[in-house]
Design an enzyme around this catalytic site. Structure first.
Site, PDB file in Angstrom:
ATOM      1  CE  LYS A 185      -4.232  -1.753   2.127  1.00  0.00           C
ATOM      2  NZ  LYS A 185      -5.273  -1.572   3.139  1.00  0.00           N
ATOM      3  CG  ASP A 221      -8.290   0.754   3.253  1.00  0.00           C
ATOM      4  OD1 ASP A 221      -9.149  -0.053   2.861  1.00  0.00           O
ATOM      5  OD2 ASP A 221      -7.065   0.526   3.207  1.00  0.00           O
ATOM      6  N   GLY A 244      -4.264   0.811  17.655  1.00  0.00           N
ATOM      7  CA  GLY A 244      -3.370   0.502  16.550  1.00  0.00           C
ATOM      8  C   GLY A 244      -2.838   1.786  15.939  1.00  0.00           C
ATOM      9  CE1 TYR A 331     -12.340 -10.106   5.180  1.00  0.00           C
ATOM     10  CE2 TYR A 331     -11.807  -7.829   5.720  1.00  0.00           C
ATOM     11  CZ  TYR A 331     -11.620  -8.954   4.938  1.00  0.00           C
ATOM     12  OH  TYR A 331     -10.701  -8.914   3.922  1.00  0.00           O
TER      13      TYR A 331
HETATM   14  P1  NAP Z   1      -0.264  -2.705  10.013  1.00  0.00           P
HETATM   15  O1  NAP Z   1       0.104  -1.489   9.257  1.00  0.00           O
HETATM   16  O2  NAP Z   1       0.694  -3.843  10.058  1.00  0.00           O
HETATM   17  O3  NAP Z   1      -0.571  -2.237  11.529  1.00  0.00           O
HETATM   18  C1  NAP Z   1      -0.929  -3.164  12.525  1.00  0.00           C
HETATM   19  C2  NAP Z   1      -1.102  -2.458  13.876  1.00  0.00           C
HETATM   20  O4  NAP Z   1      -1.569  -3.427  14.792  1.00  0.00           O
HETATM   21  C3  NAP Z   1       0.179  -1.853  14.441  1.00  0.00           C
HETATM   22  O5  NAP Z   1      -0.121  -0.655  15.058  1.00  0.00           O
HETATM   23  C4  NAP Z   1       0.624  -2.897  15.453  1.00  0.00           C
HETATM   24  O6  NAP Z   1       1.234  -2.328  16.596  1.00  0.00           O
HETATM   25  C5  NAP Z   1      -0.680  -3.466  15.921  1.00  0.00           C
HETATM   26  N1  NAP Z   1      -0.502  -4.864  16.354  1.00  0.00           N
HETATM   27  C6  NAP Z   1      -0.280  -5.937  15.570  1.00  0.00           C
HETATM   28  N2  NAP Z   1      -0.209  -7.040  16.328  1.00  0.00           N
HETATM   29  C7  NAP Z   1      -0.363  -6.643  17.612  1.00  0.00           C
HETATM   30  C8  NAP Z   1      -0.391  -7.347  18.859  1.00  0.00           C
HETATM   31  N3  NAP Z   1      -0.234  -8.657  18.937  1.00  0.00           N
HETATM   32  N4  NAP Z   1      -0.588  -6.620  19.999  1.00  0.00           N
HETATM   33  C9  NAP Z   1      -0.747  -5.275  19.932  1.00  0.00           C
HETATM   34  N5  NAP Z   1      -0.730  -4.567  18.795  1.00  0.00           N
HETATM   35  C10 NAP Z   1      -0.559  -5.246  17.633  1.00  0.00           C
HETATM   36  O7  NAP Z   1      -1.640  -3.329   9.489  1.00  0.00           O
HETATM   37  P2  NAP Z   1      -2.894  -2.520   8.852  1.00  0.00           P
HETATM   38  O8  NAP Z   1      -2.716  -2.390   7.398  1.00  0.00           O
HETATM   39  O9  NAP Z   1      -3.132  -1.320   9.674  1.00  0.00           O
HETATM   40  O10 NAP Z   1      -4.068  -3.611   9.062  1.00  0.00           O
HETATM   41  C11 NAP Z   1      -4.496  -3.933  10.357  1.00  0.00           C
HETATM   42  C12 NAP Z   1      -5.679  -4.879  10.308  1.00  0.00           C
HETATM   43  O11 NAP Z   1      -6.783  -4.255   9.676  1.00  0.00           O
HETATM   44  C13 NAP Z   1      -5.419  -6.153   9.521  1.00  0.00           C
HETATM   45  O12 NAP Z   1      -5.949  -7.204  10.279  1.00  0.00           O
HETATM   46  C14 NAP Z   1      -6.212  -5.963   8.225  1.00  0.00           C
HETATM   47  O13 NAP Z   1      -6.667  -7.187   7.703  1.00  0.00           O
HETATM   48  C15 NAP Z   1      -7.370  -5.123   8.712  1.00  0.00           C
HETATM   49  N6  NAP Z   1      -7.975  -4.310   7.646  1.00  0.00           N
HETATM   50  C16 NAP Z   1      -9.322  -4.425   7.422  1.00  0.00           C
HETATM   51  C17 NAP Z   1      -9.923  -3.647   6.439  1.00  0.00           C
HETATM   52  C18 NAP Z   1     -11.410  -3.782   6.183  1.00  0.00           C
HETATM   53  O14 NAP Z   1     -11.855  -3.336   5.128  1.00  0.00           O
HETATM   54  N7  NAP Z   1     -12.191  -4.321   7.071  1.00  0.00           N
HETATM   55  C19 NAP Z   1      -9.176  -2.742   5.675  1.00  0.00           C
HETATM   56  C20 NAP Z   1      -7.785  -2.625   5.951  1.00  0.00           C
HETATM   57  C21 NAP Z   1      -7.211  -3.421   6.943  1.00  0.00           C
HETATM   58  P3  NAP Z   1       2.803  -1.900  16.636  1.00  0.00           P
HETATM   59  O15 NAP Z   1       2.836  -0.522  16.041  1.00  0.00           O
HETATM   60  O16 NAP Z   1       3.123  -1.958  18.059  1.00  0.00           O
HETATM   61  O17 NAP Z   1       3.521  -2.910  15.801  1.00  0.00           O
END
Ligand code: NAP
Length: 385
Positions: A185, A221, A244, A331
């Site tokens: 992304k 998004d 997050g 989801y």
């Molecule tokens: P990302 O950039 O990797 O960010 C993940 C975040 O979650 C970071 O802030 C990370 O914290 C935190 N995190 C991960 N594992 C953790 C844990 N075990 N304990 C505490 N904090 C944790 O990912 P993203 O792109 O934001 O996506 C995040 C989620 O959203 C994914 O599951 C994705 O599938 C979902 N999503 C859904 C949609 C939808 O349309 N519904 C759209 C986009 C994304 P740190 O900063 O401490 O590493």
């Protein structure tokens, strides 16, 4: 003498027994195959009757100048059928697939394909670029949406490691658009010709539109998440806690700020959390210190609670309050532990499907210039889940 008596008896016994058995098996099979043939004949008769009624409906609508394809009505039909289906052997997915084919056949009779979707022209190509993408629900959602509105498009999943090569490929093959997902992304940005305002500010692209050879990056998004929230609550002047600080949190934070909400970021890593909160002019609290929260809206953007860790929760139960609107963007599962606990105490809940469908609906409109059949998209994804 002895040999002569025993040998023929042994020889003849086995083949007689097995041929009797195989005869019995084949008669059981024949009987069931005949039943299948009869059922197929009845189905064929019923399907032709259904087509006849569909044709009449098309004619009545045509005379009254009413739009022939009515995706809302089709969604209702699916919903009713899913509710009615008590058969243990017909899964939701099979039922959906079968009736999607039946409804598509009805559409053909009601509204013969236009030149655009006659099936003889090459379809407009779209893809999701990411890794992994094999479980992505975007292909089924977009392909069903294309067919629901009679748009001649084809959307495919492409597992991509080298995003630079993939974007060259899109240009070369004249793809009309693409979804961009983890991990590309941000890295895709430098490969595009232009960014829309939101994508430039969020510094992440989840949608590419090919506009006469120029690749333009968008971010749906944030707008998808805002539409999901706005279904339940007005964001303006609300206190919003975002758990997050990754890409999704950045996109959602951008949207909440644009809608006039006040934000607090809760994150595991202090550095990343503080960085995002300073960009968004928001407060910050380390996730481990969040025992009780004072907010109107709580949004989980971390993967905590995602299958197979469906019993995990990003916050302690004490952080929840019955007056909160709680949204989880995960989801799988549809109802995360966070949402289950929030529902128990009476919070208004929003699952990750809403955001996913709305971000897809915005992509659909960017690519086709048409209103997205949101109900069909939602039903497709929830059935697939
Ligand atoms: P990302 O950039 O990797 O960010 C993940 C975040 O979650 C970071 O802030 C990370 O914290 C935190 N995190 C991960 N594992 C953790 C844990 N075990 N304990 C505490 N904090 C944790 O990912 P993203 O792109 O934001 O996506 C995040 C989620 O959203 C994914 O599951 C994705 O599938 C979902 N999503 C859904 C949609 C939808 O349309 N519904 C759209 C986009 C994304 P740190 O900063 O401490 O590493």
């Amino acid at each position: 003498m002895t040999r002569a008596v025993i040998m023929p008896a042994k020889k003849s016994k086995k083949p007689v027994q097995s041929s009797a058995k195989s005869g019995e098996v084949s008669s059981h099979l024949d009987e069931r195959r005949k039943r299948i043939d009869q059922i197929d004949q009845q189905l064929l008769k019923l399907l032709n009757q259904r087509q006849e009624v569909a044709r009449e409906i098309g004619q009545i609508k045509g005379r009254q100048n009413i739009r022939v394809v009515d995706t809302r009505r089709e969604t209702e039909v699916f919903r009713k059928l899913l509710d009615l289906n008590k058969g243990r052997l017909l899964s939701r997915k099979s039922l959906y697939d079968i009736f999607a084919a039946i409804i598509s056949a009805s559409r053909e009779i009601q509204a013969p394909p236009t030149q655009e979707s006659s099936g003889h022209d090459a379809p407009a190509l779209f893809a999701v670029l990411g890794n992994p993408v094999s479980h992505s629900l975007s292909p089924i959602m977009h392909n069903n949406a294309f067919s629901a509105v009679g748009f001649n498009g084809l959307y495919i999943p492409l597992e991509v490691d080298d995003i630079q090569l993939a974007i060259s490929g899109l240009r070369l093959l004249n793809f009309k658009g693409a979804s961009i997902t983890i991990p590309h992304k941000t890295s895709v940005i430098d490969l595009l010709d232009e960014l829309d305002d939101a994508a430039a500010r969020i510094r992440a692209v989840n949608t590419v539109v090919n506009s006469d050879g120029r690749l333009i990056g968008h971010n749906t998004d944030w707008s998808g998440a805002m539409r999901a929230l706005s279904d339940k609550i007005k964001i303006n002047s609300k206190e919003v806690a975002i758990v997050g600080a990754g890409g999704a949190a950045r996109a959602i934070g951008f949207g909440v700020k644009a809608e006039g909400g006040r934000i607090i970021i809760l994150n595991r890593s202090k550095l990343k959390g503080e960085q995002l909160s300073s960009e968004l002019d928001a407060g910050f609290l380390p996730l481990s210190e969040a025992k009780k929260l004072d907010c109107d809206i709580l949004i989980n953007t971390t993967p905590i609670g995602m299958t197979p860790h469906a019993d995990d929760m990003c916050l302690p139960i004490t952080a929840l309050d019955k007056n909160m609107v709680v949204m989880d963007i995960i989801y799988t599962p549809l109802k995360t532990r966070l949402l289950r606990e929030a529902e128990k105490i009476g919070c208004t809940c929003i699952d990750g499907l809403s955001m996913f469908v709305y971000q897809g609906a915005e992509q659909f409109t960017l690519w086709t210039g048409r209103k997205a059949p949101v109900d069909i998209m939602r039903l497709t994804v929830s059935t697939a889940l």
